[in-house]
Design an enzyme around this catalytic site. Structure first.
Site, PDB file in Angstrom:
ATOM      1  N   ASP A   1       0.946  -1.284  -0.063  1.00 20.03           N
ATOM      2  CA  ASP A   1       0.146  -0.021  -0.136  1.00 20.03           C
ATOM      3  C   ASP A   1       0.960   1.211  -0.118  1.00 20.03           C
ATOM      4  OD1 ASP A   1      -1.838   2.295   0.569  1.00 20.03           O
ATOM      5  OD2 ASP A   1      -1.979   1.676   2.664  1.00 20.03           O
TER       6      ASP A   1
ATOM      7  N   ASN B   1       0.750   8.690   0.457  1.00 16.83           N
ATOM      8  CA  ASN B   1       1.279  10.022   0.269  1.00 16.83           C
ATOM      9  C   ASN B   1       2.664  10.089   0.726  1.00 16.83           C
ATOM     10  OD1 ASN B   1      -0.935  11.491  -1.278  1.00 16.83           O
ATOM     11  ND2 ASN B   1      -2.169  11.106   0.690  1.00 16.83           N
TER      12      ASN B   1
ATOM     13  N   LYS C   1       3.201   0.841   3.114  1.00 18.27           N
ATOM     14  CA  LYS C   1       3.158  -0.325   3.933  1.00 18.27           C
ATOM     15  C   LYS C   1       3.104  -1.618   3.373  1.00 18.27           C
ATOM     16  CE  LYS C   1       0.319   0.907   7.374  1.00 18.27           C
ATOM     17  NZ  LYS C   1      -0.946   1.060   8.143  1.00 18.27           N
TER      18      LYS C   1
ATOM     19  N   VAL D   1      -7.916   4.935  -4.174  1.00 20.16           N
ATOM     20  CA  VAL D   1      -7.927   3.466  -3.984  1.00 20.16           C
ATOM     21  C   VAL D   1      -7.942   3.103  -2.598  1.00 20.16           C
ATOM     22  CG1 VAL D   1      -5.670   3.157  -4.603  1.00 20.16           C
ATOM     23  CG2 VAL D   1      -7.369   1.195  -5.228  1.00 20.16           C
ATOM     24  N   ASP D   2      -7.201   3.923  -1.897  1.00 21.44           N
ATOM     25  CA  ASP D   2      -6.827   3.734  -0.608  1.00 21.44           C
ATOM     26  C   ASP D   2      -8.272   3.804   0.334  1.00 21.44           C
ATOM     27  OD1 ASP D   2      -6.912   6.528  -1.047  1.00 21.44           O
ATOM     28  OD2 ASP D   2      -5.544   7.025   0.581  1.00 21.44           O
ATOM     29  N   ARG D   3      -9.173   4.999  -0.085  1.00 24.59           N
ATOM     30  CA  ARG D   3     -10.340   4.881   0.760  1.00 24.59           C
ATOM     31  C   ARG D   3     -11.263   3.697   0.149  1.00 24.59           C
ATOM     32  NH1 ARG D   3     -12.596  10.578  -1.255  1.00 24.59           N
ATOM     33  NH2 ARG D   3     -14.495   9.745  -0.323  1.00 24.59           N
TER      34      ARG D   3
ATOM     35  N   THR E   1      -1.617  11.980   5.927  1.00 21.40           N
ATOM     36  CA  THR E   1      -1.314  13.364   5.501  1.00 21.40           C
ATOM     37  C   THR E   1      -2.828  14.317   5.023  1.00 21.40           C
ATOM     38  OG1 THR E   1       0.466  12.657   4.459  1.00 21.40           O
ATOM     39  CG2 THR E   1      -0.309  14.476   3.603  1.00 21.40           C
TER      40      THR E   1
END
Length: 244
Positions: free
Chosen positions: A10, A13, A17, A103-105, A127
């Site tokens: 992952d 910003n 990870k 895409v993280d959301r 961030t």
């Protein structure tokens, strides 16, 4: 290492990870700062033999090709890239252009929906502070994006002429008593206010999930019903990789 192995990556910003999955278990995790050069950071990941790599990133087209190549060179595997979608197993994206949702959301919502088919308020505190609300029927009601704790403070100090000291000031639950603590508390209470408001909009039945680098800091000042899930985006990436 077992032949049944997979690496999840992952790229956010500021941090990259990762998690190793062996025989269906998440056995190792880690995080490194990438200083705006995420592809270079791939070389710092464990030199493990894996059968598959699944990756999500929010760094834009400018970094995607370099990330792909770095993964291929380091692991001898071409990564599968996660994308935001209009729908996933009953979870329905609110965006008219689904691919524009970070895409993280999306992966954080996938993880929440996969774990519990019900209403949720999903907060990623990094961030940026992002919040997304899922209805009990899987409908993504929408969300919000605001500046995160550190980003807010830099914005205030960069746009004013406040005389401040460099010494760190701890976050608290109330008001500040000098310029440094006032700026910090302003950022803290702004984030908490946005989270509380979104949770109210989500409804009493919504589970509250927190992830991101500042999740622990914010969790200390929220009610006991909130759950901290440090690997939530990676959990969503795993769910997507196993149920593509």
């Amino acid at each position: 290492m077992s032949s049944a192995s997979k690496l999840l990556i992952d790229v956010g910003n500021t941090r990259l990870k990762w998690a190793l999955i062996r025989d269906g278990q998440m056995t190792e995790t880690g995080a490194v700062l990438h200083d705006g050069e995420p592809a270079r950071t791939i070389a710092e990941l464990p030199a493990a033999t894996v059968d598959a790599v699944w990756m999500a990133h929010v760094t834009g087209d400018a970094h995607e090709a370099a990330l792909r190549e770095a993964v291929r060179l380091h692991f001898a595997v071409t990564p599968q890239l996660a994308r935001s979608a209009a729908e996933w197993r009953g979870l329905r994206n609110a965006y008219r252009e689904p691919q524009r949702l970070g895409v993280d959301r999306w992966l954080a919502m996938v993880a929440a929906w996969y774990a519990r088919r019900g209403a949720a308020c999903v907060v990623d505190a990094g961030t940026a502070l992002t919040i997304d609300v899922i209805a009990a029927d899987g409908r993504h009601c929408g969300g919000l994006i605001a500046a995160g704790l550190e980003t807010q403070q830099r914005a205030v100090l960069g746009a004013t002429r406040f005389a401040t000291r460099a010494a760190g000031v701890p976050y608290g639950g109330g008001l500040g008593d000098d310029t440094e603590s006032c700026v910090r508390q302003g950022a803290m209470l702004a984030c908490l206010g946005a989270i509380d408001r979104a949770r109210t909009l989500a409804g009493a039945d919504a589970v509250g999930l927190l992830t991101g680098g500042d999740a622990g800091t914010l969790r200390a000042h929220l009610d006991a019903s909130w759950e901290t899930r440090p690997q939530l985006v990676l959990e969503g990436l795993r769910a997507l990789s196993e149920n593509a």
